[in-house]
Design an enzyme around this catalytic site. Sequence first.
Site, PDB file in Angstrom:
ATOM      1  N   ASP A 184      -2.146  -2.580  -7.455  1.00 42.11           N
ATOM      2  CA  ASP A 184      -3.215  -2.549  -6.470  1.00 42.11           C
ATOM      3  C   ASP A 184      -4.046  -3.748  -6.832  1.00 42.11           C
ATOM      4  O   ASP A 184      -4.372  -4.158  -7.951  1.00 42.11           O
ATOM      5  CB  ASP A 184      -4.289  -1.385  -6.663  1.00 42.11           C
ATOM      6  N   ASP A 218      -3.836   9.410   3.351  1.00 47.15           N
ATOM      7  CA  ASP A 218      -4.765   9.827   2.244  1.00 47.15           C
ATOM      8  C   ASP A 218      -5.714  11.095   2.512  1.00 47.15           C
ATOM      9  O   ASP A 218      -6.153  11.138   3.897  1.00 47.15           O
ATOM     10  CB  ASP A 218      -5.437   8.640   2.186  1.00 47.15           C
TER      11      ASP A 218
END
Length: 253
Positions: free
Chosen positions: A10, A130
């Site tokens: 990330d 998500d």
Amino acid sequence: MTFVIFPAIDLINGKCVRLYQGDYSKETVYEDDPVSQALRFEAEGAQWLHVVDLDAARTGSLKNTEIIREICKQLEIPIQVGGGIREYDTARHLYDIGVERTVIGTAAVEDPELVSKVANDGYRVAVGVDGKNGFVATRGWKVATDIKVVDILHQLEESGAETAIVTDIQRDGTMGGSDLSGLKNILSKVKIPLIASGGLGSLKHLSDLLQLRSQNSQLAGIITGKALYEDKLNLKDLISMTNESTVEEIFND
């Protein structure tokens, strides 16, 4: 058919970070050199690499493109990239620099036709869904919706996406294990292969996922980051538990 372990990188401001439950104010920097980290994951046996441009996820504009380009150039394994892909040209740019598969999240909810357009043009694409308490969150997990995760996955099954990445925001970065009951419910209602994300923290957690997979082969993999960075898990050990066949069988079955 192999269950794939996707080590995660990330990116924020060019560094490898992890957030806690998607909170940008709870950021931990683990590595200043993402390319070196990517090479280590490959050397440890990774078959895919999962990269997220968190700056782009929050703003909708790619920021870490040159780092992503260099990762694609240096590694031989395929790279999937998500974060801020809300226009066709953004996806096309990522393919042009070597990305194998893009992960379209917010736009998959707000503009499902984008997924179809990318897929219909012959590119490999995943949808990133998500969720928090069963409902979809978008725009870097900042915007809550009243759309159920299961419902959006249903809508996207015919989009041309080859897989869906389902992240449980409340478990992300916690190393407390996956939401097995939630995954089981989703798997019972959708046909698209699922990659789980969020919570992996022990070999027992992986064992639980493999047990769930034995009941439903649509569970195609798990994305993990924090547990690897904090040495709670060893990538080689994870892969050895799942190394039964080739990766591509999952998406070509």
